[in-house]
Design an enzyme around this catalytic site. Structure first.
Site, mmCIF file in Angstrom:
data_model
loop_
_atom_site.group_PDB
_atom_site.id
_atom_site.type_symbol
_atom_site.label_atom_id
_atom_site.label_comp_id
_atom_site.label_asym_id
_atom_site.label_seq_id
_atom_site.Cartn_x
_atom_site.Cartn_y
_atom_site.Cartn_z
ATOM 1 N N CYS A 94 0.838 -1.209 0.000
ATOM 2 C CA CYS A 94 0.000 0.000 0.000
ATOM 3 C C CYS A 94 0.873 1.260 0.000
ATOM 4 O O CYS A 94 1.458 1.601 -1.018
ATOM 5 C CB CYS A 94 -1.015 -0.025 1.135
ATOM 6 S SG CYS A 94 -2.369 1.166 0.873
ATOM 7 N N HIS A 172 -3.804 -4.983 0.681
ATOM 8 C CA HIS A 172 -3.290 -5.329 2.013
ATOM 9 C C HIS A 172 -3.475 -6.824 2.312
ATOM 10 O O HIS A 172 -4.472 -7.210 2.950
ATOM 11 C CB HIS A 172 -4.040 -4.537 3.088
ATOM 12 C CG HIS A 172 -3.642 -3.102 3.198
ATOM 13 N ND1 HIS A 172 -2.523 -2.681 3.883
ATOM 14 C CD2 HIS A 172 -4.228 -1.974 2.711
ATOM 15 C CE1 HIS A 172 -2.434 -1.360 3.834
ATOM 16 N NE2 HIS A 172 -3.449 -0.907 3.125
ATOM 17 N N GLU A 174 -2.081 -8.343 4.570
ATOM 18 C CA GLU A 174 -1.970 -8.489 6.024
ATOM 19 C C GLU A 174 -3.251 -8.106 6.756
ATOM 20 O O GLU A 174 -3.375 -8.387 7.951
ATOM 21 C CB GLU A 174 -0.793 -7.647 6.554
ATOM 22 C CG GLU A 174 -1.044 -6.154 6.698
ATOM 23 C CD GLU A 174 -0.988 -5.355 5.415
ATOM 24 O OE1 GLU A 174 -0.887 -4.114 5.498
ATOM 25 O OE2 GLU A 174 -1.067 -5.945 4.316
#
Length: 225
Positions: A94, A172, A174
């Site tokens: 990002c 993302h 994560e």
């Protein structure tokens, strides 16, 4: 392998106890691969003393814009250029994706088409991969040497590679679904259109391909080891 996490922002404080901060999310995402992950809070000007302190580097997301005036951004861009010149593997997620592009001569802008929030499908060379997103800024001009390896109709430059030195992703991997839901609660109101958040919430819980990207990140680092 020792991987340095360059932390460029913090998760919202109300979410941090349950979800952790951004480095914690990458520790969880990459746990199966046996990396020794260490964090440098570059947002707070805690930079590595030497490029060789780690075998690879990973730049996190941030609520900051890459084009904004923050003290940590110029030295981070300088660090990125030095890492790239030394051919030390670098991964950006990002904001990390954006700041690498900007440091190497590309352009990052606030996208006129609005926000990407929640699960998004990306074309990775003919493979459809769904990842959680939370961004309005985008890489709008590629730097020399960058190659697009993923896109969708909303984000033309959704993942990039720079030879065998850097790999970056706009979305993302994560971010778990409950964290995205928390972002909509804490950071979304008045910023992200309510209709877009409602649409995103409908898609949460259907699963995504974050582990596929985790495997790509791990393979990228391991090829350099």
């Amino acid at each position: 392998m020792r991987i340095g996490i360059l932390q460029t922002g913090q998760s919202p404080e109300p979410l941090r106890e349950a979800a952790g901060d951004y480095p914690d999310m990458f520790v969880a995402l990459l746990a199966p691969y046996g990396f020794n992950l260490v964090t440098y809070n570059v947002e707070q000007m805690q930079f590595p003393n030497d490029l060789q302190e780690c075998d690879g580097w990973l730049i996190t997301g941030s609520r900051h814009g890459a084009y904004e005036d923050h003290a940590f951004i110029p030295p981070l861009e300088d660090f990125i250029r030095k890492v790239m010149a030394a051919h030390i593997p670098l991964v950006g997620i990002c904001f990390g994706h954006q700041i690498i592009a900007q440091a190497m001569g590309g352009k990052v802008e606030r996208y006129e088409g609005g926000w990407a929030v929640g699960p998004q499908s990306y074309d990775f060379g003919g493979e459809a991969i769904t990842l959680n997103a939370w961004h309005r800024d985008q890489v709008t001009k590629l730097p020399d040497g960058a190659k697009v390896i993923a896109c969708n109709d909303f984000c033309a430059n959704a993942a990039l590679v720079y030879g065998d030195t850097a790999f970056s992703v706009q979305a993302h991997p994560e971010f778990k679904d409950d964290f995205v839901d928390g972002l909509m609660t804490t950071r979304g109101p008045g910023v992200v259109p309510d209709s877009l958040m409602a649409e995103a919430r409908e898609k949460l819980g259907q699963g995504n391909d974050s582990q596929a990207i985790a495997a790509r990140i791990a393979a990228f680092f391991q090829r350099q080891g």
